[in-house]
Design an enzyme around this catalytic site. Structure first.
Site, PDB file in Angstrom:
ATOM      1  N   TYR A 106      21.581  14.383 -65.683  1.00 27.93           N
ATOM      2  CA  TYR A 106      22.587  14.451 -65.170  1.00 27.93           C
ATOM      3  C   TYR A 106      23.769  14.261 -64.212  1.00 27.93           C
ATOM      4  O   TYR A 106      24.704  13.389 -64.256  1.00 27.93           O
ATOM      5  CB  TYR A 106      22.586  15.878 -65.771  1.00 27.93           C
ATOM      6  CG  TYR A 106      24.415  16.695 -65.917  1.00 27.93           C
ATOM      7  CD1 TYR A 106      24.503  17.383 -67.250  1.00 27.93           C
ATOM      8  CD2 TYR A 106      25.510  16.507 -64.906  1.00 27.93           C
ATOM      9  CE1 TYR A 106      25.621  17.475 -67.489  1.00 27.93           C
ATOM     10  CE2 TYR A 106      26.449  17.277 -65.317  1.00 27.93           C
ATOM     11  CZ  TYR A 106      26.771  17.416 -66.377  1.00 27.93           C
ATOM     12  OH  TYR A 106      28.263  18.210 -67.207  1.00 27.93           O
ATOM     13  N   HIS A 143      30.446  20.418 -57.829  1.00 28.22           N
ATOM     14  CA  HIS A 143      29.766  20.954 -58.339  1.00 28.22           C
ATOM     15  C   HIS A 143      28.150  20.891 -58.117  1.00 28.22           C
ATOM     16  O   HIS A 143      27.535  20.097 -57.760  1.00 28.22           O
ATOM     17  CB  HIS A 143      29.440  21.139 -60.325  1.00 28.22           C
ATOM     18  CG  HIS A 143      30.829  21.364 -60.634  1.00 28.22           C
ATOM     19  ND1 HIS A 143      31.167  22.671 -61.590  1.00 28.22           N
ATOM     20  CD2 HIS A 143      32.421  21.698 -60.217  1.00 28.22           C
ATOM     21  CE1 HIS A 143      32.430  22.596 -61.960  1.00 28.22           C
ATOM     22  NE2 HIS A 143      33.033  21.769 -61.419  1.00 28.22           N
ATOM     23  N   LYS A 202      28.324  10.903 -69.340  1.00 20.84           N
ATOM     24  CA  LYS A 202      27.631   9.797 -69.005  1.00 20.84           C
ATOM     25  C   LYS A 202      29.139   8.699 -69.329  1.00 20.84           C
ATOM     26  O   LYS A 202      28.764   7.110 -68.625  1.00 20.84           O
ATOM     27  CB  LYS A 202      27.003   9.451 -69.857  1.00 20.84           C
ATOM     28  CG  LYS A 202      25.619  10.252 -69.284  1.00 20.84           C
ATOM     29  CD  LYS A 202      24.291   9.697 -68.250  1.00 20.84           C
ATOM     30  CE  LYS A 202      24.050  11.002 -67.146  1.00 20.84           C
ATOM     31  NZ  LYS A 202      24.503  11.865 -66.113  1.00 20.84           N
ATOM     32  N   TYR A 209      27.722  24.798 -70.807  1.00 26.42           N
ATOM     33  CA  TYR A 209      26.298  24.726 -71.784  1.00 26.42           C
ATOM     34  C   TYR A 209      26.452  25.827 -73.006  1.00 26.42           C
ATOM     35  O   TYR A 209      25.070  25.604 -72.443  1.00 26.42           O
ATOM     36  CB  TYR A 209      26.325  23.464 -72.001  1.00 26.42           C
ATOM     37  CG  TYR A 209      25.839  22.530 -71.307  1.00 26.42           C
ATOM     38  CD1 TYR A 209      26.593  21.001 -71.992  1.00 26.42           C
ATOM     39  CD2 TYR A 209      26.322  22.027 -69.399  1.00 26.42           C
ATOM     40  CE1 TYR A 209      27.252  19.649 -71.399  1.00 26.42           C
ATOM     41  CE2 TYR A 209      27.396  20.638 -69.443  1.00 26.42           C
ATOM     42  CZ  TYR A 209      27.376  19.983 -69.857  1.00 26.42           C
ATOM     43  OH  TYR A 209      27.904  18.749 -69.489  1.00 26.42           O
ATOM     44  N   PRO A 266      29.579  12.374 -75.868  1.00 25.49           N
ATOM     45  CA  PRO A 266      30.067  13.290 -74.136  1.00 25.49           C
ATOM     46  C   PRO A 266      28.920  13.858 -73.809  1.00 25.49           C
ATOM     47  O   PRO A 266      29.753  14.679 -72.676  1.00 25.49           O
ATOM     48  CB  PRO A 266      31.029  13.914 -74.447  1.00 25.49           C
ATOM     49  CG  PRO A 266      31.409  13.731 -76.154  1.00 25.49           C
ATOM     50  CD  PRO A 266      29.862  12.885 -76.432  1.00 25.49           C
TER      51      PRO A 266
END
Length: 392
Positions: free
Chosen positions: A385, A72, A297, A201, A293
């Site tokens: 991220y 991704h 991580k 998100y 979550p």
């Protein structure tokens, strides 16, 4: 039984550490309390940072990952019925993340462990870690109906926050910092192709939603729900309708629907235990820290812990120096707290606060607008991220 490193817990942290040690010529034994069938079937997160992928390649556990993992190049933020793409390679100098289900990762690691050693004992329940301050700590465990002992030079606890490793820290030898969030996630697996190429998100007035995937044919989706929610309270049609509402855009877009194969509710919390070492007992992964979550991580922090540990044990094995082992806790905790901060910031920015008001709503939108309008802010999100690099 006698070994150099006794590893409690046969999840990713324990198995990756065992592979590193095996390659360095350091003997170890892995004790896993669950059966092999349970371990190979349990569902967990599957977003791998670049550093995690590199670690798996380094221990020879990335053959299927490289063939089947979904690379991704960013994530999508949705709010106010708009979509905004965060481009990781552009913002980080080429770094990406990879979706590969933890279930499949554990299958790969278990197969390697059983084929090439070192020993991995399933249904071996660790009962206690004794004499961790001594030069020969002992793990008492139950296996095949009888109690046994494993005498070690070092013990590594990868057995979670409720395991015997953390419990072996005497009173006053450590402190646990905990924060419980006032909401949970309802997570579902569905036999339907993902509706998006990247993770989505979504911040919505009715609550947070996340669109992820496990494969090109299986979607993984989450809804923010109140604490105390039971999965059975949410029929499949209600789940799909709520997901569609929270992901809705002014642009043309459709949420793919299909059979839901599993659903579960997970409370949201953050927890860090300091220090991560007592005597010759060291903690790694969930035994030392749990992060919400939202930042993806948990698995990645566990692997970064054991990468540091493997380097330290290798230095001890080759040079006799304990310098890296002595610095293990401090080095890991610096990274752990930064990952916890990032995960908590993402969580607070995207979730509706049960006691929040219009001011809180506008502040969340302001944070999201800042990220989508500022390259500097977007780069900060992307760097965290995709995973902060380990120190040299």
């Amino acid at each position: 039984m006698r070994t150099t490193v006794g590893i409690i817990g046969g999840g990713p942290a324990g198995l990756v550490l065992a592979r590193f040690l095996h390659r360095a010529g350091i003997d170890c034994v892995v004790l896993e309390s669950r059966t092999r069938e349970y371990v190979l079937g349990r569902q967990r997160a599957g977003m791998l940072e670049q550093g995690t992928v590199d670690a798996l390649r380094a221990v020879g556990a990335a053959r299927r990952l490289d063939l089947e993992g979904l690379v991704h190049h960013g994530i999508e933020l949705r709010f106010d019925r708009e979509r905004h793409h965060i481009d990781f390679p552009v913002l980080t100098g080429g770094r990406t993340v990879t979706v590969y289900a933890q279930t499949e990762l554990v299958k790969d690691l278990v197969a390697l462990q059983l084929a090439a050693g070192p020993p991995l004992l399933f249904a071996a329940e660790a009962l206690a870690v004794e004499r961790p301050e001594s030069d020969a700590p002992v793990v008492r465990f139950l296996h095949e109906g009888r109690e046994q002992t494993l005498v070690c030079d070092w013990v590594v606890g990868c057995d979670g926050s409720h395991g015997v490793a953390r419990a072996a820290f005497p009173a006053g030898a450590g402190r646990t910092y905990t924060h419980d969030f006032p909401y949970s996630w309802l997570g579902v697996l569905a036999d339907v192709p993902p509706s998006c190429e990247e993770l989505v998100y979504a911040r919505h007035e009715r609550g947070f939603a996340l669109h992820s995937m496990r494969s090109p044919r299986v979607s993984r989706l989450y809804l923010q729900v109140p604490n105390g929610t039971r999965a059975d309270d949410w029929p499949d049609d209600r789940i799909w309708d709520e997901l569609a509402a929270r992901f809705a855009l002014d642009a043309d877009w459709t949420l793919n629907r299909g059979p839901i194969t599993s659903k579960a509710v997970t409370p949201m919390r953050g927890q860090v235990h300091e220090p991560m070492r007592h005597g010759r007992l060291l903690l790694a992964g969930d035994a030392a820290h749990i992060v919400p979550p939202t930042g993806a991580k948990g698995l990645n922090l566990a692997v970064s812990d054991v990468r540091v540990l493997a380097r330290a044990f290798t230095a001890l094995h080759t040079t006799g120096s304990t310098r890296l082992l002595d610095g293990y806790s401090d080095q890991c905790l610096e990274r752990v707290w930064q990952a916890t901060r990032f995960s908590c910031d993402m969580t607070r920015m995207l979730h509706v606060q049960p006691d929040g008001d219009a001011f809180d709503h506008r502040m969340q939108l302001a944070r999201l607008r800042r990220i989508t309008a500022s390259r500097h802010a977007a780069a900060e999100l992307a760097a965290n991220y995709t995973g902060l690099p380990l120190p040299p």
